[in-house]
Design an enzyme around this catalytic site. Structure first.
Site, mmCIF file in Angstrom:
data_model
loop_
_atom_site.group_PDB
_atom_site.id
_atom_site.type_symbol
_atom_site.label_atom_id
_atom_site.label_comp_id
_atom_site.label_asym_id
_atom_site.label_seq_id
_atom_site.Cartn_x
_atom_site.Cartn_y
_atom_site.Cartn_z
ATOM 1 N N GLU A 59 0.838 -1.205 0.000
ATOM 2 C CA GLU A 59 0.000 0.000 0.000
ATOM 3 C C GLU A 59 0.868 1.247 0.000
ATOM 4 O O GLU A 59 1.935 1.277 0.629
ATOM 5 C CB GLU A 59 -0.925 0.069 1.225
ATOM 6 C CG GLU A 59 -2.382 -0.203 0.914
ATOM 7 C CD GLU A 59 -2.708 -1.671 0.978
ATOM 8 O OE1 GLU A 59 -3.756 -2.061 0.443
ATOM 9 O OE2 GLU A 59 -1.925 -2.423 1.553
ATOM 10 N N THR A 60 0.363 2.264 -0.694
ATOM 11 C CA THR A 60 0.873 3.624 -0.580
ATOM 12 C C THR A 60 -0.270 4.489 -0.074
ATOM 13 O O THR A 60 -1.372 4.463 -0.628
ATOM 14 C CB THR A 60 1.383 4.153 -1.928
ATOM 15 O OG1 THR A 60 2.495 3.351 -2.353
ATOM 16 C CG2 THR A 60 1.840 5.605 -1.816
#
Length: 255
Positions: free
Chosen positions: A44-45
């Site tokens: 995830e970002t």
């Protein structure tokens, strides 16, 4: 714009789940955020603009993410923020607070699973005999007979991608010291073959194991290769998740 990588749900570098955190200076197109998440190539970002928090895997935007929320809060506290932080997200308002011992607590929605028939192909892909199978809002939950079975899992990731769910959680009662249950999380449909440590999965695991073990406060060990620890406390329809985090690097985004 400032960009960080933070290892979440661990107090040791190069363990836990790495998340990128991008502190936006203004609105950016969804396609740009998706491209940056693919460039970072982490599970995830997180993108923060004001109090609005969004999360992207390398392939899709997701509606709930624990480790990238923990990473974001860690960045803000490291830069001088104090007290309770509230984020506006696709899963409503999520709050964090730094507690004793360097832990960061997070107020998340509980996502209990209800028993369901295994969808076609699930058990063949996992190569396990389940004790229980259920479905939560986002994920499938599969309990197996032992921690050793969870550790030995070698699923067919391509076949798991055909399962109609964000991801598949496999869990068992822990036999190791310091943990009540263990788990692993596979989400190839969301572009993540195996997630190292998954906060949102513990929104499912907390109510499940609280019902089985009869205690509201539990410790989950996610036994991926990197490994990590999530402390959970069930409060009705909410789950308090708590963990440590470590900043690995930070820099400026030249875009």
């Amino acid at each position: 714009m400032r960009l960080f990588t933070v290892d979440a749900f661990t107090d040791r570098p190069f363990r836990g789940n790495p998340a990128a955190v991008c502190l936006l200076t203004g609105p950016m197109p969804d396609a740009w955020m998706q491209d940056l998440a693919a460039e970072m190539n982490l599970s995830e970002t997180a993108f923060l603009l004001g109090d609005t928090l969004r999360w992207f895997t390398p392939a899709v935007e997701v509606a709930l993410c624990g480790h990238a929320t923990l990473a974001t809060a860690h960045v803000l506290y490291s830069q001088g923020a104090t007290g309770r932080l509230e984020f506006t997200t696709k899963s409503g308002t999520l709050a964090t607070e730094r507690t004793s011992g360097g832990l960061i607590g997070m107020d998340f929605p509980a996502k209990p699973a209800t028993q369901a028939a295994p969808p076609p192909g699930l058990l063949d892909a996992l190569r396990v005999e389940p004790l229980w199978v259920g479905r939560s809002q986002f994920d499938m939950l599969v309990e197996v007979d032992s921690e050793e079975t969870v550790l030995a899992l070698s699923p067919d990731i391509d076949r798991l991608a055909d399962i109609d769910a964000r991801g598949v959680i496999v869990t068992a009662r822990a036999t190791r010291d310091g943990a009540d249950f263990v788990s692993r999380f596979f989400a190839p449909r969301a572009g993540v073959a195996e997630d190292p440590v998954t906060g949102s999965a513990h929104c499912v695991l907390s109510p499940y194991w609280t019902a089985k073990l009869g205690r509201d406060s539990l410790v989950g060990a996610q036994v991926s290769k990197r490994g990590g620890t999530v402390r959970t406390t069930l409060r009705g329809d909410r789950v308090d998740l708590a963990g440590h985090a470590v900043t690995i690097w930070s820099g400026d985004l030249h875009l």
